[in-house]
Design a protein around this motif. Structure first.
Motif, PDB file in Angstrom:
ATOM      1  N   GLU A   3       0.704  -1.248  -0.085  1.00 42.70           N
ATOM      2  CA  GLU A   3       0.054   0.103   0.030  1.00 42.70           C
ATOM      3  C   GLU A   3       0.853   1.310   0.056  1.00 42.70           C
ATOM      4  O   GLU A   3       2.009   1.240   0.538  1.00 42.70           O
ATOM      5  CB  GLU A   3      -0.883   0.073   1.040  1.00 42.70           C
ATOM      6  CG  GLU A   3      -2.183  -1.085   1.322  1.00 42.70           C
ATOM      7  CD  GLU A   3      -2.693  -0.879   2.868  1.00 42.70           C
ATOM      8  OE1 GLU A   3      -2.462  -0.200   3.402  1.00 42.70           O
ATOM      9  OE2 GLU A   3      -4.046  -1.272   2.566  1.00 42.70           O
ATOM     10  N   LEU A   4       0.308   2.269  -0.612  1.00 42.59           N
ATOM     11  CA  LEU A   4       0.983   3.494  -0.458  1.00 42.59           C
ATOM     12  C   LEU A   4       0.042   4.545  -0.056  1.00 42.59           C
ATOM     13  O   LEU A   4      -1.085   4.709  -0.226  1.00 42.59           O
ATOM     14  CB  LEU A   4       1.497   4.109  -1.956  1.00 42.59           C
ATOM     15  CG  LEU A   4       1.866   5.585  -2.241  1.00 42.59           C
ATOM     16  CD1 LEU A   4       3.082   5.467  -1.382  1.00 42.59           C
ATOM     17  CD2 LEU A   4       2.050   6.031  -3.409  1.00 42.59           C
ATOM     18  N   ARG A   5       0.034   5.072   1.077  1.00 45.99           N
ATOM     19  CA  ARG A   5      -0.901   5.814   1.877  1.00 45.99           C
ATOM     20  C   ARG A   5      -0.054   7.457   1.731  1.00 45.99           C
ATOM     21  O   ARG A   5       0.995   7.521   2.200  1.00 45.99           O
ATOM     22  CB  ARG A   5      -1.027   5.327   3.473  1.00 45.99           C
ATOM     23  CG  ARG A   5      -1.663   4.250   3.405  1.00 45.99           C
ATOM     24  CD  ARG A   5      -2.226   3.995   4.765  1.00 45.99           C
ATOM     25  NE  ARG A   5      -2.853   2.777   5.002  1.00 45.99           N
ATOM     26  CZ  ARG A   5      -3.563   2.367   5.705  1.00 45.99           C
ATOM     27  NH1 ARG A   5      -3.812   3.039   6.994  1.00 45.99           N
ATOM     28  NH2 ARG A   5      -4.350   1.278   5.647  1.00 45.99           N
ATOM     29  N   MET A   6      -1.164   8.548   1.397  1.00 42.88           N
ATOM     30  CA  MET A   6      -0.777   9.496   1.240  1.00 42.88           C
ATOM     31  C   MET A   6      -1.527  10.683   2.290  1.00 42.88           C
ATOM     32  O   MET A   6      -2.838  10.389   2.211  1.00 42.88           O
ATOM     33  CB  MET A   6      -0.569  10.249   0.028  1.00 42.88           C
ATOM     34  CG  MET A   6       0.136   9.549  -0.881  1.00 42.88           C
ATOM     35  SD  MET A   6       0.038   9.908  -2.624  1.00 42.88           S
ATOM     36  CE  MET A   6      -1.092   8.587  -3.037  1.00 42.88           C
ATOM     37  N   GLN A   7      -1.072  11.618   3.090  1.00 41.78           N
ATOM     38  CA  GLN A   7      -2.039  12.208   3.830  1.00 41.78           C
ATOM     39  C   GLN A   7      -1.882  14.055   3.619  1.00 41.78           C
ATOM     40  O   GLN A   7      -0.722  14.198   2.945  1.00 41.78           O
ATOM     41  CB  GLN A   7      -1.660  12.132   5.470  1.00 41.78           C
ATOM     42  CG  GLN A   7      -1.618  10.665   5.799  1.00 41.78           C
ATOM     43  CD  GLN A   7      -1.465  10.435   7.480  1.00 41.78           C
ATOM     44  OE1 GLN A   7      -0.499  11.319   7.835  1.00 41.78           O
ATOM     45  NE2 GLN A   7      -1.682   9.453   8.050  1.00 41.78           N
ATOM     46  N   SER A   8      -2.925  14.487   3.961  1.00 41.16           N
ATOM     47  CA  SER A   8      -2.706  16.244   3.684  1.00 41.16           C
ATOM     48  C   SER A   8      -2.366  16.263   2.042  1.00 41.16           C
ATOM     49  O   SER A   8      -1.242  16.880   1.920  1.00 41.16           O
ATOM     50  CB  SER A   8      -1.721  16.624   4.611  1.00 41.16           C
ATOM     51  OG  SER A   8      -2.216  16.413   5.715  1.00 41.16           O
ATOM     52  N   GLY A  15      -0.808  13.160 -10.193  1.00 41.18           N
ATOM     53  CA  GLY A  15      -0.014  12.467 -11.271  1.00 41.18           C
ATOM     54  C   GLY A  15      -0.192  11.061 -11.526  1.00 41.18           C
ATOM     55  O   GLY A  15      -1.156  10.371 -10.888  1.00 41.18           O
ATOM     56  N   MET A  16       0.559  10.499 -12.329  1.00 44.20           N
ATOM     57  CA  MET A  16       0.643   9.088 -12.407  1.00 44.20           C
ATOM     58  C   MET A  16       1.468   8.152 -11.522  1.00 44.20           C
ATOM     59  O   MET A  16       2.510   8.783 -11.260  1.00 44.20           O
ATOM     60  CB  MET A  16       0.970   8.642 -13.916  1.00 44.20           C
ATOM     61  CG  MET A  16       0.130   9.131 -15.085  1.00 44.20           C
ATOM     62  SD  MET A  16      -1.555   8.485 -15.126  1.00 44.20           S
ATOM     63  CE  MET A  16      -1.323   6.711 -15.338  1.00 44.20           C
ATOM     64  N   TYR A  17       0.967   7.335 -10.848  1.00 48.77           N
ATOM     65  CA  TYR A  17       1.593   6.619  -9.770  1.00 48.77           C
ATOM     66  C   TYR A  17       1.824   5.117 -10.333  1.00 48.77           C
ATOM     67  O   TYR A  17       0.993   4.483 -11.170  1.00 48.77           O
ATOM     68  CB  TYR A  17       0.856   6.501  -8.706  1.00 48.77           C
ATOM     69  CG  TYR A  17       1.235   7.647  -7.804  1.00 48.77           C
ATOM     70  CD1 TYR A  17       1.928   7.856  -6.537  1.00 48.77           C
ATOM     71  CD2 TYR A  17       0.305   8.842  -8.132  1.00 48.77           C
ATOM     72  CE1 TYR A  17       2.146   9.013  -5.911  1.00 48.77           C
ATOM     73  CE2 TYR A  17       0.489  10.036  -7.447  1.00 48.77           C
ATOM     74  CZ  TYR A  17       1.260  10.000  -6.242  1.00 48.77           C
ATOM     75  OH  TYR A  17       1.392  11.091  -5.665  1.00 48.77           O
ATOM     76  N   GLN A  18       2.983   4.435 -10.049  1.00 48.69           N
ATOM     77  CA  GLN A  18       3.249   3.317 -10.784  1.00 48.69           C
ATOM     78  C   GLN A  18       3.572   2.285  -9.552  1.00 48.69           C
ATOM     79  O   GLN A  18       4.501   2.848  -8.614  1.00 48.69           O
ATOM     80  CB  GLN A  18       4.289   3.326 -11.828  1.00 48.69           C
ATOM     81  CG  GLN A  18       4.560   2.082 -12.549  1.00 48.69           C
ATOM     82  CD  GLN A  18       5.511   2.192 -13.789  1.00 48.69           C
ATOM     83  OE1 GLN A  18       6.642   2.571 -13.570  1.00 48.69           O
ATOM     84  NE2 GLN A  18       5.192   1.742 -14.795  1.00 48.69           N
ATOM     85  N   ALA A  30       1.752  -1.770 -12.702  1.00 48.61           N
ATOM     86  CA  ALA A  30       0.577  -1.353 -12.664  1.00 48.61           C
ATOM     87  C   ALA A  30       0.395   0.363 -12.493  1.00 48.61           C
ATOM     88  O   ALA A  30       1.281   0.584 -11.541  1.00 48.61           O
ATOM     89  CB  ALA A  30      -0.466  -1.904 -11.461  1.00 48.61           C
ATOM     90  N   ASN A  31      -0.342   0.857 -13.183  1.00 50.30           N
ATOM     91  CA  ASN A  31      -0.438   2.505 -13.173  1.00 50.30           C
ATOM     92  C   ASN A  31      -1.774   2.970 -12.597  1.00 50.30           C
ATOM     93  O   ASN A  31      -2.864   2.105 -13.132  1.00 50.30           O
ATOM     94  CB  ASN A  31      -0.141   2.878 -14.658  1.00 50.30           C
ATOM     95  CG  ASN A  31       1.309   2.501 -14.938  1.00 50.30           C
ATOM     96  OD1 ASN A  31       2.153   2.510 -14.469  1.00 50.30           O
ATOM     97  ND2 ASN A  31       1.356   2.200 -16.450  1.00 50.30           N
ATOM     98  N   ALA A  32      -1.709   4.188 -12.036  1.00 44.57           N
ATOM     99  CA  ALA A  32      -2.942   4.615 -11.693  1.00 44.57           C
ATOM    100  C   ALA A  32      -2.828   6.100 -11.549  1.00 44.57           C
ATOM    101  O   ALA A  32      -1.731   6.651 -11.110  1.00 44.57           O
ATOM    102  CB  ALA A  32      -3.435   4.016 -10.287  1.00 44.57           C
ATOM    103  N   GLU A  33      -3.738   6.817 -11.989  1.00 48.93           N
ATOM    104  CA  GLU A  33      -3.720   8.309 -12.083  1.00 48.93           C
ATOM    105  C   GLU A  33      -4.360   8.804 -10.506  1.00 48.93           C
ATOM    106  O   GLU A  33      -5.597   8.420 -10.236  1.00 48.93           O
ATOM    107  CB  GLU A  33      -4.344   8.957 -13.161  1.00 48.93           C
ATOM    108  CG  GLU A  33      -4.238  10.416 -13.177  1.00 48.93           C
ATOM    109  CD  GLU A  33      -5.042  11.030 -14.309  1.00 48.93           C
ATOM    110  OE1 GLU A  33      -4.772  12.417 -14.422  1.00 48.93           O
ATOM    111  OE2 GLU A  33      -5.530  10.324 -15.122  1.00 48.93           O
TER     112      GLU A  33
END
Length: 190
Positions: A3-8, A15-18, A30-33
């Protein structure tokens, strides 16, 4: 867990995350915007009802659901009076206004104000009180012999400005008088 968790979050995080999964047998991607949404409150898609009816002595919930990001702070007024939570009035977290034990004094123009760091907006509706619907003659228990007919009565008083519909049910299931016309008959007294 992967998992990648981001706050605030801010606009810079868009952007595009891979995601790359790798083991001794190879690599997969796997890519997600990620889009960062921010908008001032607007009631264009979901304005407040212009006319809200509430039964005397009853309870009403007036919805306030603007589109906004981030979630706005809500406040309400009746006419020029700012409303606060009390014994009969409550402003919910989702912006809805609840009023209980409705009286004639509750009638009037209600305005919902929504504000976030992008801007503010408001929407207004008029609350009108109606007389509560009451059953004045309830059906009575009836003992009949198999094969005989039975009649049950139900009479109600209601606000003359509203239509009244009687719905009969048997053991919790609504009776369909069209499908079961050979067994049940509806008689309407005027």
């Amino acid at each position: 867990k992967g998992e990648l968790r981001m706050q605030s979050l801010s606009f810079d995080d868009a952007g595009m995350y891979q995601c790359i999964a790798e083991n001794t047998h190879g690599i997969i991607y796997a890519n997600a915007e990620l889009k960062i949404v921010a908008s001032p409150p607007t009631f264009e898609l979901n304005p407040m009802k212009k006319k809200i009816l509430a039964a005397k002595g009853g309870r009403v919930i007036i919805e306030c659901k603007p589109k906004a990001a981030p979630k706005p702070k809500f406040s309400w007024s009746k006419g020029t009076e700012l409303l606060v939570n009390g014994s009969r009035i409550r402003i919910w977290d989702d912006g809805s206004l609840e009023i209980i034990n409705i009286t004639k004094l509750d009638e009037g123009r209600y305005t919902c104000f929504a504000e976030n760091n992008r801007g503010k907006a408001n929407s207004t509706g008029v609350l009108e009180m109606t007389e509560a619907t009451r059953i004045t003659l309830a059906p009575l228990n009836v003992d009949v012999t198999v094969g005989e007919n039975a009649t049950m009565q139900c009479i109600a008083s209601h606000d003359p400005t509203l239509d009244l519909t009687f719905i009969w049910s048997l053991n919790g299931f609504v009776i369909d008088f069209e499908k079961e016309h050979e067994h049940y008959e509806r008689n309407v007294m005027v």
